[in-house]
Design an enzyme around this catalytic site. Structure first.
Site, PDB file in Angstrom:
ATOM      1  N   VAL A 100     -13.437 121.455  26.610  1.00 35.05           N
ATOM      2  CA  VAL A 100     -13.182 122.623  25.762  1.00 35.05           C
ATOM      3  C   VAL A 100     -14.310 123.616  26.001  1.00 35.05           C
ATOM      4  CG1 VAL A 100     -13.265 123.433  23.361  1.00 35.05           C
ATOM      5  CG2 VAL A 100     -11.766 121.558  23.983  1.00 35.05           C
ATOM      6  N   CYS A 101     -13.983 124.892  25.945  1.00 34.83           N
ATOM      7  CA  CYS A 101     -14.945 125.978  26.045  1.00 34.83           C
ATOM      8  C   CYS A 101     -15.691 125.890  27.382  1.00 34.83           C
ATOM      9  CB  CYS A 101     -15.880 125.943  24.837  1.00 34.83           C
ATOM     10  SG  CYS A 101     -16.802 127.476  24.558  1.00 34.83           S
ATOM     11  N   THR A 102     -16.993 126.071  27.374  1.00 37.05           N
ATOM     12  CA  THR A 102     -17.764 126.055  28.617  1.00 37.05           C
ATOM     13  C   THR A 102     -17.947 124.652  29.177  1.00 37.05           C
ATOM     14  OG1 THR A 102     -19.803 126.042  27.329  1.00 37.05           O
ATOM     15  CG2 THR A 102     -19.010 128.179  28.109  1.00 37.05           C
ATOM     16  N   GLY A 150      -9.759 126.801  25.998  1.00 35.90           N
ATOM     17  CA  GLY A 150     -10.544 128.026  26.083  1.00 35.90           C
ATOM     18  C   GLY A 150     -11.773 127.968  25.197  1.00 35.90           C
TER      19      GLY A 150
END
Length: 232
Positions: A100-102, A150
């Site tokens: 998730v995310c970075t 994202g």
């Protein structure tokens, strides 16, 4: 189902809390929280997670590998070969490799996204290309056995999406209702294309101080020279 969650200092707590809040309802689920050493691992909020396993004693064949993201701490982690090697090693036999995310930048630096589509936080999303990935602005991206979410809040959508893939749509519907997942963002500026110019400019200034393309470039260069590039 055994889910291996990789932890590193000061990662974003919500990136982990949101998915495991959903996945705790998966029948028979087992979580392994894995860090360099067993014990408490600090997060960005000051909360700590207890690492139940070290890199050395993590189960070698998890069903799912999951990597949370963060701001500067994630970019610091891009220079941690022990973490990247562990992510790569555990992913070799995993059914699903996820983030998730970075966290997707860490998957990329571990050599796991070359030739795959992937999601990431909007600010550094394009930098995934440095690891051979194709960045996508979708909230959840599934490409073969790689699944990525994202930005921070996508963790809930991502986790529910995975439940639907693992146990069918009825399972996803049930958990979505049980946790009353019905978001109503009050300002509607949660994506750059929705934000006004002033808000977007301020956000970019903040992100520029936290996210370093130079660090990503170095991680990409190290990957090129690493055995992970050939084996992932």
């Amino acid at each position: 189902m055994k889910i291996a969650c990789l932890l590193y200092p000061n990662f974003t707590s919500a990136d982990l809390i949101n998915p495991i809040t959903v996945w705790q309802f998966v029948p028979g689920v087992q979580f392994e929280f894995i860090a360099a050493e067993k014990g408490p691992v600090a997060t960005d909020t000051g909360l700590s997670f207890n690492a139940t396993h070290s890199f050395a004693d993590a189960s070698p064949t998890p069903d799912v590998v999951f990597v949370p993201g963060g701001a500067k701490p994630t970019f610091d982690a891009l220079g941690d070969p022990a973490l990247l090697d562990t992510i790569a090693r555990l992913s070799q036999n995993a059914g699903w490799v996820t983030s998730v995310c970075t966290g997707s930048l860490l998957l990329g630096a571990a050599g796991l996204l070359n030739g795959y589509r992937a999601a990431c936080h909007w600010y550094p999303r394009e930098w995934l290309r440095k690891f051979g990935a194709t960045p996508s602005d979708a909230r959840v991206v599934v490409d073969r056995n790689r699944a990525t979410g994202g930005g921070v809040t996508s963790g809930m959508d991502f986790a529910l999406h995975m439940v639907g893939m693992w146990g069918g749509e009825a399972s996803g519907r049930l958990i979505e209702l049980m946790i009353e997942y019905a978001p109503e963002p009050p300002f509607g500026t949660g994506r750059p294309e929705l934000a006004d110019a002033a808000t977007l400019s301020t956000a970019r200034q903040f992100m520029a101080a936290e996210f370093s393309e130079t660090v990503v470039d170095r991680a990409a260069q190290r990957l090129t020279a690493s055995p992970r590039a050939a084996t992932a």
